[in-house]
Design an enzyme around this catalytic site. Structure first.
Site, PDB file in Angstrom:
ATOM      1  N   ASP A  46       7.124  -0.277   4.688  1.00 33.87           N
ATOM      2  CA  ASP A  46       6.386   0.575   3.755  1.00 33.87           C
ATOM      3  C   ASP A  46       6.645   2.044   4.012  1.00 33.87           C
ATOM      4  O   ASP A  46       6.267   2.896   3.211  1.00 33.87           O
ATOM      5  CB  ASP A  46       4.878   0.319   3.881  1.00 33.87           C
ATOM      6  CG  ASP A  46       4.438  -0.832   2.995  1.00 33.87           C
ATOM      7  OD1 ASP A  46       5.272  -1.306   2.221  1.00 33.87           O
ATOM      8  OD2 ASP A  46       3.269  -1.236   3.089  1.00 33.87           O
TER       9      ASP A  46
ATOM     10  N   GLU B 286       0.821  -1.214   0.000  1.00 30.75           N
ATOM     11  CA  GLU B 286       0.000   0.000   0.000  1.00 30.75           C
ATOM     12  C   GLU B 286       0.859   1.269   0.000  1.00 30.75           C
ATOM     13  O   GLU B 286       0.363   2.362  -0.238  1.00 30.75           O
ATOM     14  CB  GLU B 286      -0.948   0.017   1.210  1.00 30.75           C
ATOM     15  CG  GLU B 286      -0.253   0.110   2.558  1.00 30.75           C
ATOM     16  CD  GLU B 286       0.172  -1.251   3.092  1.00 30.75           C
ATOM     17  OE1 GLU B 286       0.595  -1.319   4.243  1.00 30.75           O
ATOM     18  OE2 GLU B 286       0.064  -2.231   2.339  1.00 30.75           O
TER      19      GLU B 286
ATOM     20  N   ASP C 170       8.166  23.111 -32.059  1.00 30.49           N
ATOM     21  CA  ASP C 170       7.938  24.263 -32.925  1.00 30.49           C
ATOM     22  C   ASP C 170       9.268  24.993 -33.102  1.00 30.49           C
ATOM     23  O   ASP C 170      10.187  24.811 -32.297  1.00 30.49           O
ATOM     24  CB  ASP C 170       6.894  25.183 -32.282  1.00 30.49           C
ATOM     25  CG  ASP C 170       6.508  26.340 -33.178  1.00 30.49           C
ATOM     26  OD1 ASP C 170       6.519  26.156 -34.402  1.00 30.49           O
ATOM     27  OD2 ASP C 170       6.214  27.416 -32.646  1.00 30.49           O
TER      28      ASP C 170
ATOM     29  N   ASP D 196       4.363  27.374 -28.273  1.00 31.95           N
ATOM     30  CA  ASP D 196       4.123  28.574 -27.483  1.00 31.95           C
ATOM     31  C   ASP D 196       2.918  29.384 -27.952  1.00 31.95           C
ATOM     32  O   ASP D 196       2.535  30.337 -27.292  1.00 31.95           O
ATOM     33  CB  ASP D 196       5.366  29.481 -27.503  1.00 31.95           C
ATOM     34  CG  ASP D 196       5.722  29.940 -28.912  1.00 31.95           C
ATOM     35  OD1 ASP D 196       5.151  29.388 -29.877  1.00 31.95           O
ATOM     36  OD2 ASP D 196       6.581  30.831 -29.042  1.00 31.95           O
TER      37      ASP D 196
END
Length: 833
Positions: free
Chosen positions: A620, A114, A156, A523
């Site tokens: 854990d 967990e 770009d 952008d």
């Protein structure tokens, strides 16, 4: 006739890049005036279409999210099945029902990791913090790890790969046809560069390198060059403030003002009165200004002689100053400036030479303007050519090189022309032969490259356009390809030019259909669709709000090289999560296996429920979480990107977990069996087993810091968080065994110093097992990361090969940096004095 239909041909609307008479919503008008007819509003505009399509694009789960979900489901199913079998066997063999249920629930808690979601979240969050220090703002946590498995970066050009600031690069004049002049430095700062000339001539066919020579006002050619700069300034509407460095106007005109300032030429516009202006138009392709000197005296000798030589002697000394497309301007020129600042008749050969030079400059990705002046528009004097470019950002070429060395393909997607796109792609190392043999280069450094290569060799740069054809594709070509065939058609293409927003999104989806993990940078508003549709959208901090909203990562400093840092960070995060899983799964396997064997053999439970829960708590907790911040090995950072469908739990990782769990189970059960000789289970028996299990797990955590290096090769202090976590776990374990209140809770008793020495010595078997696996059986137990075939084995031997050009822009940039740093140092020394 009125009321009758008129037959017309069936026409289709041209593509956006071919529409010359349309102004789109969101466009800003910088200068001039005009009248427009509204043809679309709201969602019918191109702006509105982008917004509508943006709402239909769904964000995809990252590869890590998919693998974590699959792993969680599998572990939950397997653990539940194993625990159910253990509980049923225990009940069948006559164990008390309450004890069987309690142990089964404890095993369920211990078996299921967990802590995995916590570890993943904490690791990603820490990665976000580290990237924020590098000016990369991550909006979505999974995007950090996704960059580590990105196989394609589609970027770009304008504003991303380049600075979005025009810079004057080269000058040509018929007064000195065999000499090339240029400017160092980039940007709009005049102090960051000077006017230079290269030594050597074009006739030296053996000369590969040259050196730069600054042009001073005392040099003979300065008067001619000054006439070019002054004419460019007079035919200019931009402004450049020397006080605060503020600018206004079009980038092209700003670059002309900056070039004049770099050459030391004063802006002559305050000395002239503008009489007439004919603005630039797409039909005439030039701008014309008529001006006269306020004092009656021309600002330079060339202008004075132009007025004197004029057949129609101007009474006020007014002249026309023209700049524009070379073909358009040269067509109106009757003369050209000479080396003595006089005007001589221009021949057809002279015009051909100027046009040939213009084409070479354009083939290098430069924007070329012709400058002229004269007493009338029909009899202009050709001053020269000035070539400008939007230069690549500093460090972009190195960043692209690192990405390609790491196995990431870099593509350019731009709306610019083919010539400009290919030229910038080559300078950014996206196109061209990127790597040479491993022999050392004869030249000591790139700084030794010439500014001007042999004039005849410059034709090779024009031939590069033909080379680039097979690696470039236009937006119209994308439209002509069926969607189903597009993924195969773009295979090997590195430059896409004349594209519109829908082309970018189509390219992203085509790449994703081939299993590529695509990172798209941009952008502008037109990049929003592709940014949202890509696996990782990266927006520039100076871009539009629409682009930043659609992106997953925002580069605050607009630095493309930050992407390489993010990719390395993503790779490190994934491998740290794997190390965490190796530790967690070995602990879970050991706990389940030990309980299963004890149940199958009819033995009492080696540990009680509280002890199992304590193991789960400390394993854990801090030790496991600290593995997520382990510094990553250099080899992993240079490995090629993992595939999206690669399992997070590999066979090698599973083999390590099983062998480690087997050793821990063997040692724990052996100790438990030895202590159980009298047949009666006591607190000492479970405490001894408990301590062996915990110490073996803590040493296993140390081994899990790396999947490649043995324990003695790890730097003990490279991860302080791990030391604090393990130290805290040891203190907590000692309190559980030796602190009386906790002894009652966990049913433990104190052990002697001899017992502790025996437990620690026995637990070191985990270290030797790990060394045996990594040194002698690495092919079976090490995670098979694959170094990129382009990874540099020796940075001194393998370098990016920059194709030689008669315009060596890199040397100009470096020279500009050196001159700028020298000037700054002088200013500092002056201030200190």
């Amino acid at each position: 006739k009125i009321g009758e239909g008129v037959t017309c041909s069936n026409t289709t609307s041209p593509s956006l890049t071919q529409q010359k008479n349309m102004v789109f919503a969101g466009t800003l008008v910088n200068a001039g005036r005009g009248r427009g007819l509204v043809v679309s509003v709201g969602s019918s505009t191109e702006f509105g279409k982008i917004a509508a399509e943006l709402s239909t694009v769904e964000s995809r789960k990252s590869p890590l999210q998919k693998k974590i979900d699959e792993l969680g489901q599998k572990l939950a199913a397997l653990s539940s099945l194993a625990i159910f079998i253990i509980a049923v066997l225990g009940w069948i063999m006559g164990r008390p029902f309450l004890e069987t249920v309690t142990v089964a629930v404890s095993l369920a808690v211990a078996a299921i990791p967990e802590g995995l979601p916590i570890c993943v979240t904490v690791t990603l969050a820490l990665g976000v913090l580290r990237m924020a220090r590098s000016n990369a703002i991550v909006k979505k946590l999974p995007a950090v790890e996704s960059l580590g498995c990105a196989t394609v970066v589609a970027s770009d050009k304008t504003g991303t790969l380049t600075q979005n600031e025009m810079t004057a690069r080269s000058i040509f004049t018929l007064a000195f046809p065999d000499v090339n002049y240029g400017f160092t430095g980039v940007g709009y700062d005049p102090s960051n560069g000077t006017l230079v000339q290269t030594t050597g001539t074009h006739d030296d066919n053996t000369k590969e390198n040259g050196s730069l020579r600054s042009i001073a006002k005392s040099d003979s050619e300065y008067e001619v060059l000054s006439a070019i700069f002054q004419a460019a300034c007079l035919c200019n509407n931009a402004s450049l403030s020397k006080e605060d460095g503020s600018t206004s106007g079009q980038p092209t005109e700003l670059s002309l003002l900056v070039a004049a300032a770099k050459a030391g030429t004063q802006d002559p516009r305050p000395l002239y009165h503008r009489i007439q202006e004919i603005p630039f138009s797409s039909d005439r392709k030039r701008m014309e200004v008529k001006a006269r000197p306020v004092s009656g005296t021309q600002s330079c000798q060339a202008f004075t002689r132009a007025v004197q030589d004029s057949a129609s002697k101007s009474t006020d000394g007014s002249l026309f100053f023209v700049k524009g497309m070379p073909e358009s301007v040269l067509g109106e020129c009757k003369y050209h400036i000479t080396s003595t600042s006089e005007s001589a008749s221009i021949t057809e050969d002279g015009k051909a030479a100027a046009l040939s030079q213009s084409r070479r400059m354009a083939a290098s990705g430069l924007r070329v303007l012709a400058i002229a002046y004269g007493s009338s528009l029909e009899k202009l004097t050709f001053a020269g050519l000035m070539a400008m470019e939007d230069p690549p950002r500093v460090g972009v070429a190195d960043a692209v090189q690192k990405l390609r060395c790491g196995g990431v393909k870099v593509l350019m997607v731009t709306g610019d022309s083919k010539e400009t796109a290919i030229a910038i792609a080559r300078r950014c190392s996206i196109l061209g032969d990127s790597f040479v043999n491993k022999k050392k280069s004869r030249s000591s450094s790139p700084d030794s490259s010439a500014l001007v290569q042999n004039f005849h060799r410059s034709q090779r740069h024009v031939d590069d356009l033909e080379y680039g054809v097979s690696y470039a594709m236009s937006g119209d070509e994308i439209d002509s390809i069926p969607i189903t065939s597009l993924p195969d058609a773009i295979n090997g293409i590195r430059v896409f030019y004349r594209v519109v927003p829908r082309h970018k999104l189509a390219l992203v989806r085509a790449l994703q259909s081939q299993g590529e993990i695509v990172a798209m940078t941009g952008d502008g508003v037109n990049d929003a669709l592709s940014l949202k549709g890509a696996d990782i959208g990266i927006a520039m901090g100076g871009g539009t709000d629409v682009a930043k909203e659609a992106a997953d990562v925002v580069l605050a400093d607009d630095d493309f090289s930050t992407i390489t840092i993010a990719v390395a960070e993503g790779k490190g995060i994934f491998f740290n999560i794997r190390n965490f899983l190796a530790f967690q799964l070995s602990t879970s396997f050991a706990a389940l296996t030990m309980a299963s064997i004890a149940t199958a053999l009819g033995m009492p439970s080696p540990m009680n429920a509280m002890q199992i829960l304590w193991i789960n708590l400390i394993m854990d907790g801090p030790p496991a979480q600290s593995l997520g911040v382990e510094p990553v090995e250099e080899k992993i950072l240079k490995a090629k990107p993992r595939k999206a469908d690669d399992p997070i739990v590999t066979r090698a990782l599973l083999a390590r977990c099983i062998t480690t769990a087997a050793l821990i189970v063997y040692l724990a059960l052996k100790v438990f069996a030895n202590e159980l000789d009298d047949g009666v289970i006591t607190r000492r028996d479970t405490t001894f087993t408990f301590m062996v299990f915990v110490w073996c797990d803590l040493l296993n955590a140390y081994c899990c810091r790396s999947s490649q290096r043995a324990f003695y090769e790890l730097n003990l202090f490279s991860n302080p968080t791990f030391l604090f976590a393990v130290g805290g776990s040891i203190v907590g374990q000692m309190l559980v065994v030796y602190f009386p209140p906790l002894q009652e809770v966990f049913q433990t008793e104190s052990l002697s110093a001899g017992d502790m020495a025996y437990i620690v010595t026995l637990s070191t078997s985990v270290l030797w097992l790990d060394t045996l696996r990594k040194k002698f059986f690495a092919s079976w137990f090490n995670d098979a990361y694959h170094p990129s075939p382009r990874a540099k084995k020796d940075d001194d031997h393998v370098k990016i090969r920059h194709v030689g050009s008669w315009l060596n822009f890199r040397q100009l940039d470096r020279a500009g940096k050196k001159s700028s740093s020298t000037m700054n140092q002088r200013r500092n020394n002056t201030m200190s004095l």
